[in-house]
Scaffold this active site. Structure first.
Site, mmCIF file in Angstrom:
data_model
loop_
_atom_site.group_PDB
_atom_site.id
_atom_site.type_symbol
_atom_site.label_atom_id
_atom_site.label_comp_id
_atom_site.label_asym_id
_atom_site.label_seq_id
_atom_site.Cartn_x
_atom_site.Cartn_y
_atom_site.Cartn_z
ATOM 1 N N ARG A 166 0.400 -0.975 -0.052
ATOM 2 C CA ARG A 166 -0.458 0.096 0.348
ATOM 3 C C ARG A 166 0.752 1.079 0.102
ATOM 4 O O ARG A 166 0.535 2.567 0.477
ATOM 5 C CB ARG A 166 -1.195 0.147 1.333
ATOM 6 N N SER A 243 -11.396 0.669 2.837
ATOM 7 C CA SER A 243 -10.350 0.537 4.105
ATOM 8 C C SER A 243 -9.952 1.550 4.353
ATOM 9 O O SER A 243 -9.053 2.155 4.209
ATOM 10 C CB SER A 243 -9.444 -0.869 4.170
ATOM 11 N N GLU A 347 -4.524 4.535 6.048
ATOM 12 C CA GLU A 347 -4.822 4.250 4.588
ATOM 13 C C GLU A 347 -4.925 5.337 3.542
ATOM 14 O O GLU A 347 -4.390 5.863 2.917
ATOM 15 C CB GLU A 347 -5.583 2.672 3.980
#
Length: 355
Positions: A166, A243, A347
């Site tokens: 990520r 998320s 995130e």
């Protein structure tokens, strides 16, 4: 021709439907317009926010005191085909899921498990978007970008993108404005090997098996809808940034601490999800930690709440502010840290806001 406006409310351009006004707003529909808008703002000493689909963004209630440049470039070009691989160069403003749908329809494998993810192509390398056992870093071969320091367009190969979980060379760094992304896809009617256990179970196959591209896409969409992760105007659980926290990756000392805390809180026989990493660390599940820390689906703090379908999504069912959402995020983060000694990391990209 680029469209200019002032005092545009950014809530209408994010999937959370949150955020205050942008001082200046530019909609760029060509690469030349995109580069010119960013360059002009830089010349004038203006802060710049490059905006795509707004699906991974938390904007403060105060908005953005500079120029927001929304990427609206379109186009997909087949640049090469050899050895069973096809290279597609895709403009940054193309919507991601329709691109995935076209790949599946055209018999091009490599992104089928990334179905249903909102946002635009230009955001995929920034976040190294991934789901259900696939990451875009597996198929990206080049990213073209405008380098705001060099004031020129550059091409970065996969190594230069520095992809990790990520993360990439583009995240947390506003030096580069993504212009287009080139993906190398496999000519096949079958999916890549199914790597994610939950997806394999839904498909009724073993991990490592292949299914048709359509079967893989349909199963992923079904799983995502069940978690409120496919945008649906009639479903308030989809009013989120996906998320909200990344899955923690733990070194041996932090893993041992988590083992101790889990045994203390849940009993000596309790276990937690573990996914070994290549470097010897272990990834665990943020959703599991949130739930076991006492934050169940639907848990609310004021008008902001955890999704009723998925504990990793923080939502704005209606009437929330960014401040409300951040208060909930802090409550969850601090609760997990107090319970298990693990610090969750957001995130989505924060604009004018911090946890």
């Amino acid at each position: 021709m680029a469209v200019f406006a002032e005092d545009v409310n950014l809530a209408g351009y994010t999937t959370l439907r949150l955020g205050g006004p942008a001082r200046r707003f530019v909609e760029a529909t060509t690469e030349a317009e995109l580069v010119a808008a960013v360059r002009k703002a830089d010349d004038e000493g203006e802060p710049v926010l490059v905006l795509g689909g707004g699906s991974n963004l938390v904007v403060s209630d105060d908005g953005f005191p500079g120029t927001v440049v929304r990427v609206g470039t379109r186009g997909t070009e087949r640049v090469a085909a050899e050895g069973g691989r096809v290279l597609l160069r895709v403009q940054a403003g193309e919507d991601w899921d329709p691109f995935v749908a076209r790949c599946v329809a055209d018999g091009l494998a490599g992104v089928e498990c990334l179905s249903g993810i909102p946002g635009r192509v230009g955001a995929t390398p920034i976040q190294n978007v991934g789901a259900y056992g696939q990451d875009v870093s597996e198929t990206i071969v080049e990213v073209r970008a405008y380098d705001r320091e060099a004031r020129d367009c550059v091409a970065l190969d996969r190594d230069a993108c520095r992809f990790t979980y990520r993360h990439s060379a583009f995240k947390g760094n506003d030096r580069y404005v993504v212009l287009d992304v080139t993906y190398a896809l496999e000519e096949s009617e079958e999916s890549q090997p199914i790597a994610y256990a939950e997806l394999a179970r839904r498909l009724g196959v073993r991990p490592g098996d292949r299914v048709t591209l359509k079967e893989a896409r349909d199963a992923v969409l079904e799983l995502r809808r069940g978690k409120g992760m496919v945008l649906d105007a009639s479903d308030p659980d989809t009013r989120s940034a996906g998320s909200f926290f990344t899955n923690p990756i733990l070194d041996p000392d932090r893993l041992a601490e988590l083992e101790r805390r889990v045994a203390e809180r849940l009993g000596p026989d309790a276990t937690f999800p573990r996914y070994p990493e290549a470097d010897g660390r272990v990834k665990t599940s943020a959703a599991w930690l949130i739930d076991r820390a006492g934050f169940t689906k639907g848990h609310a703090r004021g008008p902001a709440r955890i999704s009723t379908k998925h504990t990793l999504a923080l939502t704005n069912p209606g009437g929330a502010t960014t401040a409300d959402l951040l208060a909930l995020a802090r409550e969850v983060r601090d609760g997990v840290r107090d319970a298990f000694g693990v610090e969750l990391v957001n995130e989505p990209v924060m604009v004018g806001a911090t946890l």
